[in-house]
Scaffold this motif. Structure first.
Motif, PDB file in Angstrom:
ATOM      1  N   SER A 152      22.669  18.415  33.062  1.00 18.21           N
ATOM      2  CA  SER A 152      21.696  19.274  32.393  1.00 18.21           C
ATOM      3  C   SER A 152      21.079  18.573  31.189  1.00 18.21           C
ATOM      4  O   SER A 152      20.266  19.156  30.480  1.00 18.21           O
ATOM      5  CB  SER A 152      22.348  20.587  31.953  1.00 18.21           C
ATOM      6  OG  SER A 152      23.427  20.347  31.071  1.00 18.21           O
ATOM      7  N   ASP A 160      23.839  22.243  27.181  1.00 20.55           N
ATOM      8  CA  ASP A 160      23.368  22.562  28.532  1.00 20.55           C
ATOM      9  C   ASP A 160      22.198  23.537  28.505  1.00 20.55           C
ATOM     10  O   ASP A 160      21.894  24.172  29.513  1.00 20.55           O
ATOM     11  CB  ASP A 160      24.509  23.142  29.375  1.00 20.55           C
ATOM     12  CG  ASP A 160      25.057  24.440  28.804  1.00 20.55           C
ATOM     13  OD1 ASP A 160      24.618  24.850  27.713  1.00 20.55           O
ATOM     14  OD2 ASP A 160      25.938  25.040  29.455  1.00 20.55           O
ATOM     15  N   SER A 161      21.529  23.650  27.353  1.00 19.91           N
ATOM     16  CA  SER A 161      20.438  24.625  27.226  1.00 19.91           C
ATOM     17  C   SER A 161      19.207  24.023  26.560  1.00 19.91           C
ATOM     18  O   SER A 161      18.548  24.664  25.742  1.00 19.91           O
ATOM     19  CB  SER A 161      20.919  25.855  26.444  1.00 19.91           C
ATOM     20  OG  SER A 161      21.431  25.490  25.175  1.00 19.91           O
ATOM     21  N   SER A 211      14.965  21.697  30.713  1.00 26.40           N
ATOM     22  CA  SER A 211      16.012  21.241  31.629  1.00 26.40           C
ATOM     23  C   SER A 211      15.857  21.812  33.035  1.00 26.40           C
ATOM     24  O   SER A 211      16.522  21.348  33.967  1.00 26.40           O
ATOM     25  CB  SER A 211      17.397  21.599  31.082  1.00 26.40           C
ATOM     26  OG  SER A 211      17.552  22.990  30.964  1.00 26.40           O
ATOM     27  N   GLU A 212      14.939  22.766  33.214  1.00 21.30           N
ATOM     28  CA  GLU A 212      14.717  23.302  34.558  1.00 21.30           C
ATOM     29  C   GLU A 212      14.168  22.239  35.508  1.00 21.30           C
ATOM     30  O   GLU A 212      14.222  22.404  36.730  1.00 21.30           O
ATOM     31  CB  GLU A 212      13.766  24.503  34.518  1.00 21.30           C
ATOM     32  CG  GLU A 212      12.363  24.199  34.030  1.00 21.30           C
ATOM     33  CD  GLU A 212      12.223  24.263  32.512  1.00 21.30           C
ATOM     34  OE1 GLU A 212      11.082  24.155  32.028  1.00 21.30           O
ATOM     35  OE2 GLU A 212      13.257  24.416  31.823  1.00 21.30           O
ATOM     36  N   ASP A 264      16.672  21.316  38.011  1.00 24.01           N
ATOM     37  CA  ASP A 264      17.114  22.319  38.981  1.00 24.01           C
ATOM     38  C   ASP A 264      16.446  22.078  40.339  1.00 24.01           C
ATOM     39  O   ASP A 264      15.288  21.663  40.404  1.00 24.01           O
ATOM     40  CB  ASP A 264      16.770  23.730  38.499  1.00 24.01           C
ATOM     41  CG  ASP A 264      17.494  24.106  37.219  1.00 24.01           C
ATOM     42  OD1 ASP A 264      18.571  23.526  36.953  1.00 24.01           O
ATOM     43  OD2 ASP A 264      16.980  24.966  36.470  1.00 24.01           O
TER      44      ASP A 264
END
Length: 542
Positions: free
Chosen positions: A342, A354-355, A359-360, A363
């Motif tokens: 991430s 992890d935020s 960071s998408e 995915d």
């Protein structure tokens, strides 16, 4: 043995002070190299896996794990790192941070290299100056960037290094670097004996060090076969070996290494083939190792490749990233020994998040990947095949095949793996910029700090910046972060820097690696460190 200390004076380097002092808090056993277990046979040779180093064994020109594992055994730096990443003194008697840009180093008297030469301040100053000179083109020259006098453009001695006496020197930095004292256990900062400078190439084939082990005479390094190390009887430091030496074997495949482990022909293995992931814990029982480590895996698509520069390249990188089903690959191929990434660092390092905004892009999102790919095609229609290079001797084929198949299926393009026989061959193509495909990359931390995952890999001109990425915004944020004396502020700036990386994707993050390995019934006191490397000096046998 006399217990040493690292003194960090002043509040300017609170971050480094906290970490460095932790190395002194473990008691005398931590400093004496006590294994905490049975004595075993002090003359027994420990066999371990390894890989052929990319280059001759010069500390400032070795930035890969095969060579690094050997260097860390035959050399000792000013400081070292315990299993948990805390810092202890080795050659240093005391390191004092006089202010945020100035350090004073006092080394212990009476220490020698294996040829008998006494180690003095000059051995560090000469080695660091050699590593920093632009004309020497050392892969780790980046680690001297913060010292006054450093230049990428022309030969310039490090004016920030000044010898006070035979055993004391000062380091003046050109800007605050809040973790500089913590860095000094990395191999780029090792000392060199005077004889090294007579012929560096020859020296690199048969190096003379000052660490717990030394080469077992002429011919100890058999290229592409292995290297034999024996105990250095004159080593006087905290990593005193509890065994008689190391035989590091260079394996062509991890399957062969694992077979040797199961057959009792190998004592310690720090990387398993994917074929063993389903069974290694039952095969080895309490001798199996599966623990977090400071290892990050990725692959790089250089901007110089066709279709991967400018806006088109940025769109294609995002599309490829979102076409990779990381969760499925880590579950099916790695069976719980990897975690989808991430960010660009490691969960075992302070400051990991992890935020992060953006960071998408990491995915799995088939529809978005196809949309981005179509936008790139509108700029310039795709042609050719996407290939991902990897070294066949490292057990990477299964995940590479799964990754390129995921890309192929989502984007509807031809995609395949491009194997190189050895790690050294792959890295040679990467280093001289002759590789014409995407290629496997990753990072095993040099020292336990967040900055180490960012500066050396993505800063402009950094030694391990394999894709030649350059961003003024990123450079500014990490410069501000490493100059900050407050750890929370520094980590916040490093996180902002990573948000720039998430937009640009100089590499495509894949997953974080556990160290997954094991050891044979023949050995005890096996402990794997924060960076996944076994603490060889502690291992007992017989």
């Amino acid at each position: 043995m006399k217990r040493n200390k690292i003194t960090l004076v002043g509040v300017g380097l609170l971050t480094a002070g906290t970490l460095v002092l932790a190395g002194c808090a473990g008691g005398d056993d931590a400093d004496s190299g006590d294994t905490g277990g049975g004595a075993g046979d002090a003359g027994a040779i420990i066999t371990a896996n390894g890989s052929e180093p990319q280059n001759p064994l010069i500390p400032t020109n070795t930035n890969e794990t095969g060579g690094g594992k050997i260097l860390d055994s035959i050399f000792a730096g000013l400081v070292g790192y315990a299993a948990d990443g805390s810092v202890f003194n080795d050659v240093a008697e005391e390191i004092t941070v006089d202010d945020p840009q100035n350090l004073t180093v006092k080394i212990r008297e009476g220490l020698t290299f294996t040829d008998g030469e006494e180690i003095t301040a000059d051995n560090f100053i000469k080695a660091w100056n050699y590593g920093a000179l632009a004309s020497n083109e050392q892969l780790s020259s980046y680690f001297f960037e913060d010292i006054e006098g450093f230049s990428y453009e022309e030969d310039s001695e490090l004016s920030g290094l000044e010898q006070v006496d035979d055993y004391t020197f000062t380091i003046a930095l050109n800007k605050p670097a809040s973790d500089f004292a913590q860095r000094l256990g990395y191999s780029a900062y090792y000392p060199l004996p005077d004889v090294a400078f007579d012929d560096l190439d020859a020296f690199g084939e048969n190096p003379i060090g000052n660490g717990p082990y030394m080469l077992d005479g002429e011919g100890a390094w058999q290229h592409d076969v292995g290297i034999d190390l024996v105990v250095n009887p004159d080593y006087d430091g905290p990593r005193t070996p509890a065994n008689g030496g190391l035989n590091i074997k260079f394996y062509a495949s991890q399957d062969a290494a694992y077979a040797d482990l199961l057959g009792g022909e190998l004592d310690v293995l720090d990387a398993l083939p994917d074929s063993a992931f389903a069974t290694f814990e039952s095969d080895l029982g309490d001798r199996a190792v599966n623990q977090p480590a400071a290892i990050f895996q990725s692959f790089t698509i250089p901007e110089r490749l066709e279709h991967f520069s400018g806006e088109e390249g940025n769109l294609r990188r995002q599309a490829i990233s979102m076409a990779i089903n990381r969760a499925e690959i880590t579950d099916v191929i790695f069976q719980g020994t990897r975690t989808p990434a991430s960010d660009f660092t490691s969960p075992v390092i302070d400051g990991w998040s992890d935020s992060l905004t953006g960071s998408e892009v990491l995915d799995f999102n088939e529809a978005k990947a196809q949309e981005l790919w179509a936008e790139a095609d509108a700029i310039s229609p795709w042609s050719g095949e996407f290939q991902l290079a990897y070294n066949a001797d490292g057990g990477h084929q299964a995940w590479v095949d799964a990754t390129v198949n995921s890309i192929k299926n989502v984007l509807g393009i031809e995609a395949s793996g491009a194997p190189y026989p050895t790690f050294a061959e792959l890295r040679g193509k990467v280093t001289d910029r002759t590789i014409e495909t995407a290629f496997r990359t990753g990072w095993q931390a040099d020292y336990p700090g967040l900055y180490n995952f960012l500066g050396p890999l993505y800063a402009t001109n950094a030694g391990s910046n394999d894709g030649d990425y350059s961003s003024a915004e990123f450079d500014g944020l990490i410069a501000d972060g490493i100059s900050s004396t407050d750890p929370d502020t520094a980590n916040g700036l490093f996180q902002q820097a990573q948000e720039v990386l998430l937009k640009d994707l100089p590499v495509l993050p894949l997953w974080y690696s556990n160290v997954v390995g094991g050891f044979s019934e023949n050995v005890e006191n096996v402990e794997f460190g924060w960076n996944s490397v076994p603490l060889f000096y502690q291992i007992t046998k017989g």
